[in-house]
Design an enzyme around this catalytic site. Structure first.
Site, PDB file in Angstrom:
ATOM      1  CG  ASP A 109       7.122   1.287  13.249  1.00  0.00           C
ATOM      2  OD1 ASP A 109       7.573   1.895  12.256  1.00  0.00           O
ATOM      3  OD2 ASP A 109       6.316   0.346  13.150  1.00  0.00           O
ATOM      4  CG  ASP A 157      -0.232  -0.240   2.513  1.00  0.00           C
ATOM      5  OD1 ASP A 157       0.798   0.424   2.752  1.00  0.00           O
ATOM      6  OD2 ASP A 157      -0.695  -1.084   3.289  1.00  0.00           O
ATOM      7  CG  ASP A 164       0.611   4.306   4.293  1.00  0.00           C
ATOM      8  OD1 ASP A 164      -0.628   4.248   4.183  1.00  0.00           O
ATOM      9  OD2 ASP A 164       1.298   3.368   4.719  1.00  0.00           O
TER      10      ASP A 164
HETATM   11  P1  ATP Z   1       3.325  -2.700   5.257  1.00  0.00           P
HETATM   12  O1  ATP Z   1       2.323  -1.759   4.661  1.00  0.00           O
HETATM   13  O2  ATP Z   1       4.276  -3.293   4.293  1.00  0.00           O
HETATM   14  O3  ATP Z   1       2.708  -3.692   6.144  1.00  0.00           O
HETATM   15  P2  ATP Z   1       4.243  -0.336   6.592  1.00  0.00           P
HETATM   16  O4  ATP Z   1       5.573  -0.032   7.203  1.00  0.00           O
HETATM   17  O5  ATP Z   1       3.815   0.513   5.456  1.00  0.00           O
HETATM   18  O6  ATP Z   1       4.279  -1.866   6.221  1.00  0.00           O
HETATM   19  P3  ATP Z   1       1.789   0.452   7.779  1.00  0.00           P
HETATM   20  O7  ATP Z   1       1.049  -0.248   8.858  1.00  0.00           O
HETATM   21  O8  ATP Z   1       1.206   0.541   6.428  1.00  0.00           O
HETATM   22  O9  ATP Z   1       3.196  -0.271   7.734  1.00  0.00           O
HETATM   23  O10 ATP Z   1       2.131   1.898   8.332  1.00  0.00           O
HETATM   24  C1  ATP Z   1       2.739   2.909   7.529  1.00  0.00           C
HETATM   25  C2  ATP Z   1       3.801   3.639   8.324  1.00  0.00           C
HETATM   26  O11 ATP Z   1       3.222   4.251   9.484  1.00  0.00           O
HETATM   27  C3  ATP Z   1       4.914   2.760   8.885  1.00  0.00           C
HETATM   28  O12 ATP Z   1       5.929   2.532   7.954  1.00  0.00           O
HETATM   29  C4  ATP Z   1       5.397   3.581  10.065  1.00  0.00           C
HETATM   30  O13 ATP Z   1       6.221   4.624   9.662  1.00  0.00           O
HETATM   31  C5  ATP Z   1       4.107   4.160  10.597  1.00  0.00           C
HETATM   32  N1  ATP Z   1       3.503   3.280  11.617  1.00  0.00           N
HETATM   33  C6  ATP Z   1       2.538   2.361  11.432  1.00  0.00           C
HETATM   34  N2  ATP Z   1       2.212   1.740  12.566  1.00  0.00           N
HETATM   35  C7  ATP Z   1       2.987   2.302  13.526  1.00  0.00           C
HETATM   36  C8  ATP Z   1       3.107   2.106  14.923  1.00  0.00           C
HETATM   37  N3  ATP Z   1       2.368   1.218  15.555  1.00  0.00           N
HETATM   38  N4  ATP Z   1       4.006   2.879  15.580  1.00  0.00           N
HETATM   39  C9  ATP Z   1       4.756   3.797  14.935  1.00  0.00           C
HETATM   40  N5  ATP Z   1       4.683   4.020  13.635  1.00  0.00           N
HETATM   41  C10 ATP Z   1       3.810   3.288  12.918  1.00  0.00           C
HETATM   42 MG    MG Z   2       2.071   0.435   4.429  1.00  0.00          MG
END
Ligand code: ATP
Ligand code: MG
Length: 436
Positions: free
Chosen positions: A140, A59, A61
């Site tokens: 994170d 996805d 963001d």
């Molecule tokens: P993926 O989409 O591949 O599962 P992602 O890193 O993009 O991994 P998302 O859950 O889509 O994870 O979240 C997007 C971004 O938001 C993360 O990369 C991080 O920077 C931030 N983020 C998400 N969840 C948290 C959290 N629990 N604590 C801190 N930052 C977070």
């Molecule tokens: Mg993501």
């Protein structure tokens, strides 16, 4: 140059080499529209990380200095969601682009309603808006804190994420213990990313995982179910399971399963789970759908059998005992991981089929193979057989042959029932999310 709080590392388009065309068209539309309206607009998080690694992001963001209300005014197809972490969803058909406003530290809050932290350190509300320079620090891991700026297509790195990405290290931003307290789901995220990317968790963030595993008890079971889906469907379920067990996180999600595994370390049940997870990873790699009900049925199988034995000992007939046991085990489990009814109903059907598939005489088999859950029940049976459960191989083979001789009319694949197509972006609870 090493990045720092004041001086970020900037990789220009030529240096990082990620072509604009790799960014989803809808994400680009959102970024461009924000930029043209005078706002700062960056692709952020997993998408930047994955693009740098040459992986296709799941996805996209977007982070911006436009407030949620400003985003809403700019896009007709925007919807604001989340009270604790307010953000905008911009919808293009089935595709959703999530747009979050940069967050500032809570000290900057003007009103109490914007920020709320529990006595345990858990963040309950996080709506203090700020700048990119402030937003960086609340993410994170360093590799999740890279920003692709649409203004000049450069990647901005304040936390050393680029270097960690090169070395394959998952490093928590700030003090790991405090960050896990703020949001215990970060422990599961650490394991998920480490398994999926083949990264190693930095010792500072790793050594306290087991000690803090109990914090997951404070997380809403519904959020743990969402995270469970991500853990199992990222294509590395097998490694994820091994790591979750190693850090004693698995027992927080499936306590009865963990108990059974400990009673028979390396035994048949463990083998069964591992085989199921290998299959899951294979299906994901082949782009096939995976049904969470199947994995729930796998994880809870031994606890259900044990509960059934107790009921039988008390005099109930086996099938009734199984139904009672299924109900009991599931109602205890949902206090940890809230498996939605639409899935747990299917898990129960899979378990019941384990008994019903024993009847191979008369008209019953023909009726059974036309039932919606038959294929999942049959797969489950054969998985048990192949994992070494006694006396099941002949039965599995019998059903294999029977299906060959009696092809089912409907073409769809019953072990992965077609549901209403969900939007591409599922999770609504995000970011330093609360869990209450
Ligand atoms: P993926 O989409 O591949 O599962 P992602 O890193 O993009 O991994 P998302 O859950 O889509 O994870 O979240 C997007 C971004 O938001 C993360 O990369 C991080 O920077 C931030 N983020 C998400 N969840 C948290 C959290 N629990 N604590 C801190 N930052 C977070
Ligand atoms: Mg993501």
């Amino acid at each position: 140059m090493t990045p720092s709080e004041e001086e970020p590392l900037i990789l220009d388009a030529e240096t990082h080499g990620v072509p604009l065309s790799k960014i989803d068209v809808n994400a680009r539309k959102v970024l461009n529209r924000l930029h043209e309206a005078g706002f700062r607009a960056c692709l952020v998080g997993g998408a930047v990380r994955d693009l740098l690694l040459g992986i296709t992001p799941k996805d996209f963001d977007v982070a911006t200095d436009a407030t949620p209300d400003e985003v809403k005014r700019l896009f007709r197809n925007a919807r604001l969601i989340g009270r604790r972490f307010r953000l905008a969803h911009i919808r293009y058909g089935r595709d959703i682009i999530e747009v979050a406003t940069f967050r500032a530290p809570h000290e900057e809050a003007i009103e109490d309603a914007e920020a709320l932290v529990e006595h345990t350190g858990r963040i309950l509300r996080d709506n203090v808006y700020g700048s990119l320079e402030q937003d960086v620090w609340r993410r994170d891991f360093t590799v999740n804190s890279l920003y692709y700026d649409i203004a000049d297509n450069a990647i901005i790195d304040y936390t050393g994420g680029v270097a960690d990405l090169r070395e394959g290290i998952l490093r928590m931003i700030g003090d790991s213990e405090q960050r896990y307290h703020e949001d215990p789901v970060r422990m599961l995220r650490a394991v998920r990313f480490a398994a999926k990317l083949g990264f190693r968790i930095d010792p500072e963030a790793e050594h306290i995982l087991t000690d803090l595993a109990h914090l997951l008890q404070g997380v809403a079971p519904a959020r743990l179910f969402e995270e469970f889906l991500k853990l199992m469907h990222a294509g590395a379920a097998f490694d994820t399971f091994e790591m979750l067990r190693e850090y004693q996180l698995f027992g927080q999600l499936f306590p009865e399963t963990e108990e059974m595994l400990q009673q028979d370390e390396g035994g048949l049940f463990e083998q069964f789970i591992r085989n199921a997870l290998k299959n899951t990873d294979k299906r994901v790699a082949e782009g096939k759908p995976v049904n969470p009900a199947f994995l729930v049925a796998v994880f809870l199988w031994r606890p259900v059998v044990r509960a059934q034995e107790v009921q039988i000992a008390e005099g109930l007939p086996p099938f009734v005992a199984l139904q009672k046991a299924s109900h009991a085990v599931l109602s205890r489990e949902v206090k940890h991981v809230a498996v939605p009814k639409r899935f747990s109903i299917q898990s129960r059907e899979i378990w019941e089929l384990q008994q019903r598939l024993r009847g191979t005489r008369g008209k019953r088999p023909l009726r059974l193979i036309n039932e919606p859950r038959f294929r999942a029940g049959y797969d489950f049976l054969c998985l048990r057989a192949h994992s070494g459960e006694d006396g099941l191989m002949a039965l599995c083979e019998w059903w294999t042959k029977f299906q060959e001789e009696n092809p089912v009319k409907s073409k769809r694949e019953p072990s992965a029932p077609r549901r209403r197509q969900p939007p591409r972006r599922r999770s609504r609870r995000k970011k330093p999310a609360s869990s209450a």
